[in-house]
Design a protein around this motif. Structure first.
Motif, mmCIF file in Angstrom:
data_model
loop_
_atom_site.group_PDB
_atom_site.id
_atom_site.type_symbol
_atom_site.label_atom_id
_atom_site.label_comp_id
_atom_site.label_asym_id
_atom_site.label_seq_id
_atom_site.Cartn_x
_atom_site.Cartn_y
_atom_site.Cartn_z
ATOM 1 N N ILE A 158 35.051 16.464 12.347
ATOM 2 C CA ILE A 158 35.869 17.532 13.176
ATOM 3 C C ILE A 158 37.370 17.717 12.690
ATOM 4 C CG2 ILE A 158 36.695 15.866 14.872
ATOM 5 C CD1 ILE A 158 36.227 18.021 16.987
ATOM 6 N N SER A 159 37.598 19.049 12.597
ATOM 7 C CA SER A 159 38.986 19.401 12.059
ATOM 8 C C SER A 159 39.452 20.431 12.955
ATOM 9 C CB SER A 159 39.194 19.686 10.541
ATOM 10 O OG SER A 159 38.403 20.726 10.352
ATOM 11 N N GLY A 160 40.875 20.456 12.985
ATOM 12 C CA GLY A 160 41.562 21.576 13.616
ATOM 13 C C GLY A 160 42.648 22.347 12.973
ATOM 14 N N ASP A 161 42.904 23.589 13.301
ATOM 15 C CA ASP A 161 43.851 24.504 12.883
ATOM 16 C C ASP A 161 44.943 24.751 14.067
ATOM 17 O OD1 ASP A 161 45.900 26.074 12.173
ATOM 18 O OD2 ASP A 161 44.544 27.149 10.589
ATOM 19 N N ASN A 162 45.775 23.870 14.262
ATOM 20 C CA ASN A 162 46.798 24.332 15.603
ATOM 21 C C ASN A 162 47.338 25.624 15.492
ATOM 22 O OD1 ASN A 162 46.359 21.518 16.538
ATOM 23 N ND2 ASN A 162 47.872 20.641 15.794
ATOM 24 N N ALA A 163 47.796 25.898 14.482
ATOM 25 C CA ALA A 163 48.240 27.653 14.257
ATOM 26 C C ALA A 163 47.462 28.604 14.846
ATOM 27 C CB ALA A 163 48.851 27.751 13.250
#
Length: 123
Positions: A69-74
């Motif tokens: 799992i990974s995320g892009d906060n922007a």
């Protein structure tokens, strides 16, 4: 109201890979966690993986070493890279996000779910 749009599900052979994406939109003040859950026919919904805004991750034992799992906060977006898929991974995968919305001067917690995306792994 926080809306979630999921994409990336489909049909794949055992051993294959899929990448799920989920984008959150709406009047979001902050996101605490984003994650993926799944529900197979006749079974309860179960956690697959979660990620915090700080980048801490957690996984179900059944997917450790295979899913990331990974995320892009922007972009308020979370991804789930699924490798070495097995037939038992077949399920509807749901995106979830928890955080706060700002209404005037008041913060309100939210807990929102996407409509789900089907993942089918053939043997």
């Amino acid at each position: 109201q926080v809306q979630l749009v999921e994409s990336g599900g489909g049909l794949v052979q055992a051993g294959g890979s899929l990448r799920l994406s989920c984008a959150a939109s709406g009047s979001i003040f902050s996101i605490t966690t984003m994650g993926w859950y799944r529900q197979a026919p006749g079974k309860q919904r179960e956690l697959v993986a979660t990620i915090t805004s700080g980048g801490s991750t957690s996984y179900a034992d059944s997917v450790k070493g295979r899913f990331t799992i990974s995320g892009d906060n922007a972009k308020n977006t979370v991804y789930l890279q699924m490798n070495s898929l097995k037939p038992e991974d077949t399920a509807v995968y749901y995106c979830n996000t928890r955080g706060h919305q700002l209404y005037g001067a008041t913060l309100r917690a939210y807990d929102s779910w996407g409509p789900g995306t089907q993942v089918t792994v053939s043997s």
